[in-house]
Scaffold this motif. Structure first.
Motif, PDB file in Angstrom:
ATOM      1  N   VAL A   4       0.839  -1.201   0.000  1.00 18.06           N
ATOM      2  CA  VAL A   4       0.000   0.000   0.000  1.00 18.06           C
ATOM      3  C   VAL A   4       0.873   1.250   0.000  1.00 18.06           C
ATOM      4  N   SER A   5       1.939   1.210   0.801  1.00 14.69           N
ATOM      5  CA  SER A   5       3.007   2.214   0.805  1.00 14.69           C
ATOM      6  C   SER A   5       2.531   3.640   1.042  1.00 14.69           C
ATOM      7  N   THR A   6       1.685   3.821   2.041  1.00 11.31           N
ATOM      8  CA  THR A   6       1.377   5.165   2.514  1.00 11.31           C
ATOM      9  C   THR A   6       2.047   5.350   3.875  1.00 11.31           C
ATOM     10  N   GLU A   7       2.299   6.594   4.239  1.00 12.85           N
ATOM     11  CA  GLU A   7       2.919   6.851   5.541  1.00 12.85           C
ATOM     12  C   GLU A   7       2.059   6.298   6.671  1.00 12.85           C
ATOM     13  N   LYS A   8       0.759   6.447   6.545  1.00 13.15           N
ATOM     14  CA  LYS A   8      -0.140   6.025   7.616  1.00 13.15           C
ATOM     15  C   LYS A   8      -0.050   4.525   7.859  1.00 13.15           C
ATOM     16  N   ILE A   9      -0.103   3.753   6.803  1.00 12.56           N
ATOM     17  CA  ILE A   9      -0.117   2.298   7.001  1.00 12.56           C
ATOM     18  C   ILE A   9       1.262   1.789   7.413  1.00 12.56           C
ATOM     19  N   ARG A  10       2.334   2.422   6.927  1.00 15.56           N
ATOM     20  CA  ARG A  10       3.670   2.033   7.380  1.00 15.56           C
ATOM     21  C   ARG A  10       3.831   2.341   8.864  1.00 15.56           C
ATOM     22  N   SER A  11       3.266   3.477   9.266  1.00 22.39           N
ATOM     23  CA  SER A  11       3.310   3.851  10.674  1.00 22.39           C
ATOM     24  C   SER A  11       2.570   2.836  11.530  1.00 22.39           C
ATOM     25  N   GLU A  12       1.371   2.471  11.110  1.00 20.92           N
ATOM     26  CA  GLU A  12       0.532   1.573  11.904  1.00 20.92           C
ATOM     27  C   GLU A  12       1.073   0.150  11.951  1.00 20.92           C
ATOM     28  N   LEU A  13       1.589  -0.348  10.833  1.00 21.66           N
ATOM     29  CA  LEU A  13       1.927  -1.767  10.730  1.00 21.66           C
ATOM     30  C   LEU A  13       3.403  -2.078  10.959  1.00 21.66           C
ATOM     31  N   ILE A  14       4.269  -1.063  10.867  1.00 17.70           N
ATOM     32  CA  ILE A  14       5.699  -1.325  11.046  1.00 17.70           C
ATOM     33  C   ILE A  14       6.281  -0.485  12.188  1.00 17.70           C
ATOM     34  N   VAL A  15       6.167   0.839  12.061  1.00 14.60           N
ATOM     35  CA  VAL A  15       6.862   1.730  13.005  1.00 14.60           C
ATOM     36  C   VAL A  15       6.297   1.606  14.415  1.00 14.60           C
ATOM     37  N   THR A  16       4.979   1.726  14.546  1.00 13.88           N
ATOM     38  CA  THR A  16       4.375   1.696  15.876  1.00 13.88           C
ATOM     39  C   THR A  16       4.646   0.389  16.614  1.00 13.88           C
ATOM     40  N   PRO A  17       4.482  -0.781  15.993  1.00  8.99           N
ATOM     41  CA  PRO A  17       4.804  -2.018  16.721  1.00  8.99           C
ATOM     42  C   PRO A  17       6.245  -2.074  17.212  1.00  8.99           C
ATOM     43  N   ILE A  18       7.191  -1.544  16.413  1.00  7.54           N
ATOM     44  CA  ILE A  18       8.597  -1.554  16.821  1.00  7.54           C
ATOM     45  C   ILE A  18       8.811  -0.642  18.024  1.00  7.54           C
ATOM     46  N   LEU A  19       8.229   0.550  18.006  1.00  4.72           N
ATOM     47  CA  LEU A  19       8.403   1.474  19.124  1.00  4.72           C
ATOM     48  C   LEU A  19       7.710   0.966  20.385  1.00  4.72           C
ATOM     49  N   ARG A  20       6.551   0.359  20.222  1.00  7.34           N
ATOM     50  CA  ARG A  20       5.854  -0.189  21.393  1.00  7.34           C
ATOM     51  C   ARG A  20       6.635  -1.358  21.994  1.00  7.34           C
TER      52      ARG A  20
END
Length: 211
Positions: free
Chosen positions: A54-70
């Motif tokens: 999908v490659s939008t900032e929102k979905i990358r944030s939700e599915l990759i970045v946020t899980p890593i930071l959490r």
């Protein structure tokens, strides 16, 4: 002017009188990798390819970045403050105001920003370089914010596309280090976790080995 107006790293470096060196942080500041938990690995396995497709900032944030930071927050028993999309206004006159994509702090209060330690910028248009100026400006703001409370600690920064991560360190003497290397998800996930955890291990005083 705000953080997002700093379009290049050079602009921020000159504006704030920083001395920059490009280094391989794996060499000058090695950190121990941290193995991702089963929970994180499952989350990334479920969402990683979808985020890339999908490659939008929102979905990358939700599915990759946020899980890593959490994951980092869990490793420190939630003694880390986690902020997403928060206003961080330090000096409007210097352009040190606006919204941070992510801000992690060495204090667990979920309502009050205290002692910023790591600021993370989501790269626009999948360009790591395009996010460096904004990240540097936010790191300078965090340094000044800490100085007001008598805290003199190095500030960590990162710019990510979700699958690629680049790290920066700003020291109290205005020395800025930009990592020559980029780290990839999923192949270098453990190295990314280690790099994200490092400043909090320094501030909070305990390690996060194990899963």
């Amino acid at each position: 002017m705000s953080y997002s107006d700093f379009k290049t790293p050079e602009e921020a470096i000159i504006r704030f009188g920083l001395t920059e060196t490009s280094v391989s942080m794996a060499t000058v500041q090695p950190v121990a990798p941290i193995e991702g938990s089963e929970r994180l690995n499952e989350q990334l396995q479920d969402g990683f390819q979808n985020a890339l497709d999908v490659s939008t900032e929102k979905i990358r944030s939700e599915l990759i970045v946020t899980p890593i930071l959490r994951e980092i927050c869990r490793r420190f028993d939630y003694r880390i403050g986690y902020f997403s999309g928060v206003s961080f206004n330090v000096s409007a006159a210097d352009g040190l105001n606006g919204e941070c994509d992510f801000l992690l702090t060495g204090n667990s209060n979920p309502l009050i920003i205290q002692v910023p330690v790591l600021t993370l910028v989501e790269a626009k248009d999948a360009s790591i370089r395009a996010g460096l100026g904004q990240c540097i400006a936010q790191m300078v703001a965090a340094m000044r914010f800490n100085a007001r409370t008598g805290k003199e600690v190095a500030i960590q920064g990162a710019v990510t596309t979700g699958d690629r991560w680049k790290f920066l360190t700003l020291f109290p003497n205005s020395q800025l280090q930009i990592d020559l290397d980029e780290y990839q998800v999923p192949s270098q996930l453990n190295d990314i976790l280690g790099r994200l955890a490092f400043p909090f291990a320094q501030v909070l005083g305990f390690s996060v080995d194990g899963g």
